[in-house]
Design a protein around this motif. Structure first.
Motif, PDB file in Angstrom:
ATOM      1  N   GLN A   5       1.073  -1.261   0.038  1.00 25.01           N
ATOM      2  CA  GLN A   5      -0.021  -0.101   0.111  1.00 25.01           C
ATOM      3  C   GLN A   5       0.997   1.019   0.071  1.00 25.01           C
ATOM      4  OE1 GLN A   5      -3.736   0.479   2.139  1.00 25.01           O
ATOM      5  NE2 GLN A   5      -2.754   2.089   3.352  1.00 25.01           N
ATOM      6  N   SER A  12      -4.681   9.967  -1.739  1.00 28.77           N
ATOM      7  CA  SER A  12      -4.942   8.582  -2.734  1.00 28.77           C
ATOM      8  C   SER A  12      -4.299   7.549  -2.111  1.00 28.77           C
ATOM      9  CB  SER A  12      -4.769   9.130  -4.039  1.00 28.77           C
ATOM     10  OG  SER A  12      -5.743   9.992  -4.673  1.00 28.77           O
ATOM     11  N   ARG A  13      -4.887   6.359  -2.283  1.00 27.57           N
ATOM     12  CA  ARG A  13      -4.501   5.003  -1.878  1.00 27.57           C
ATOM     13  C   ARG A  13      -4.156   4.029  -3.040  1.00 27.57           C
ATOM     14  NH1 ARG A  13      -6.855   0.270   0.102  1.00 27.57           N
ATOM     15  NH2 ARG A  13      -8.883   1.207  -0.575  1.00 27.57           N
ATOM     16  N   PHE A  42      -3.937  -1.020  -8.018  1.00 31.04           N
ATOM     17  CA  PHE A  42      -5.353  -0.315  -7.892  1.00 31.04           C
ATOM     18  C   PHE A  42      -5.347   0.906  -7.111  1.00 31.04           C
ATOM     19  CE2 PHE A  42      -9.188   0.053  -5.392  1.00 31.04           C
ATOM     20  CZ  PHE A  42     -10.215  -0.156  -6.172  1.00 31.04           C
ATOM     21  N   PHE A  43      -6.035   1.780  -7.966  1.00 34.99           N
ATOM     22  CA  PHE A  43      -5.916   3.145  -7.255  1.00 34.99           C
ATOM     23  C   PHE A  43      -7.205   3.603  -6.645  1.00 34.99           C
ATOM     24  CE2 PHE A  43      -2.754   3.058 -10.600  1.00 34.99           C
ATOM     25  CZ  PHE A  43      -1.749   3.985 -10.060  1.00 34.99           C
ATOM     26  N   ASP A  44      -7.215   4.138  -5.410  1.00 36.14           N
ATOM     27  CA  ASP A  44      -8.544   4.619  -4.914  1.00 36.14           C
ATOM     28  C   ASP A  44      -8.241   6.069  -4.766  1.00 36.14           C
ATOM     29  OD1 ASP A  44     -10.761   5.052  -3.448  1.00 36.14           O
ATOM     30  OD2 ASP A  44     -10.221   3.778  -2.072  1.00 36.14           O
ATOM     31  N   THR A  67     -11.937   8.410  -8.090  1.00 36.88           N
ATOM     32  CA  THR A  67     -12.659   7.053  -8.450  1.00 36.88           C
ATOM     33  C   THR A  67     -11.821   6.025  -7.837  1.00 36.88           C
ATOM     34  OG1 THR A  67     -13.455   5.688 -10.415  1.00 36.88           O
ATOM     35  CG2 THR A  67     -11.878   7.033 -10.714  1.00 36.88           C
ATOM     36  N   SER A  68     -12.326   4.828  -8.130  1.00 39.83           N
ATOM     37  CA  SER A  68     -11.293   3.787  -8.074  1.00 39.83           C
ATOM     38  C   SER A  68     -11.233   2.906  -9.189  1.00 39.83           C
ATOM     39  CB  SER A  68     -11.919   2.721  -6.655  1.00 39.83           C
ATOM     40  OG  SER A  68     -12.989   2.304  -6.836  1.00 39.83           O
ATOM     41  N   ASN A  70      -8.509  -0.161 -11.545  1.00 39.32           N
ATOM     42  CA  ASN A  70      -7.194  -0.754 -11.928  1.00 39.32           C
ATOM     43  C   ASN A  70      -6.486  -0.444 -12.956  1.00 39.32           C
ATOM     44  OD1 ASN A  70      -5.884  -3.359 -10.341  1.00 39.32           O
ATOM     45  ND2 ASN A  70      -5.676  -3.846 -12.543  1.00 39.32           N
ATOM     46  N   ARG A  83     -13.769   0.627 -11.125  1.00 41.02           N
ATOM     47  CA  ARG A  83     -14.673   0.020 -10.080  1.00 41.02           C
ATOM     48  C   ARG A  83     -15.819   0.938  -9.736  1.00 41.02           C
ATOM     49  NH1 ARG A  83     -12.397  -3.060  -4.660  1.00 41.02           N
ATOM     50  NH2 ARG A  83     -11.708  -4.303  -6.325  1.00 41.02           N
ATOM     51  N   THR A  84     -15.321   2.079  -9.454  1.00 41.81           N
ATOM     52  CA  THR A  84     -16.521   3.183  -9.119  1.00 41.81           C
ATOM     53  C   THR A  84     -16.132   4.443  -9.809  1.00 41.81           C
ATOM     54  OG1 THR A  84     -15.294   3.900  -6.995  1.00 41.81           O
ATOM     55  CG2 THR A  84     -16.745   2.049  -6.737  1.00 41.81           C
TER      56      THR A  84
END
Length: 84
Positions: A5, A12-13, A42-44, A67-68, A70, A83-84
């Motif tokens: 992580q 942002s994560r 994967f980006f959140d 947004t989230s 990959n 994803r979102t």
């Protein structure tokens, strides 16, 4: 562990897959942040319309406002799955 992580300067994560590399500055410029990905992650993304995040992967640039998703970059192939 297969993922690592990373918290970007804008909050942002990112979950970075094994054998992948993410490079980014210690702080982002005023208007936006840019990161470079080699591999898969994967980006959140923290929602901030005034400060979009740009992800450089291969020859593609993904620009997001919160947004989230990959991103998988292998050679000249880049795949983005939202994803979102």
């Amino acid at each position: 562990t297969n993922t690592k992580q990373v918290i970007l300067p804008d909050g942002s994560r990112v979950l970075l897959n094994r054998n992948s590399r993410l490079t980014y500055p210690a702080t982002f410029a005023d208007s936006s942040g840019e990161v470079t990905l080699m591999g898969e992650a994967f980006f959140d993304v923290a929602h901030n319309p005034a400060h979009p995040l740009r992800v450089r992967a291969g020859r593609a640039v993904v620009r997001v406002l919160g947004t989230s998703f990959n991103v998988r970059s292998v050679g000249d192939s880049v795949r983005v799955a939202v994803r979102t």
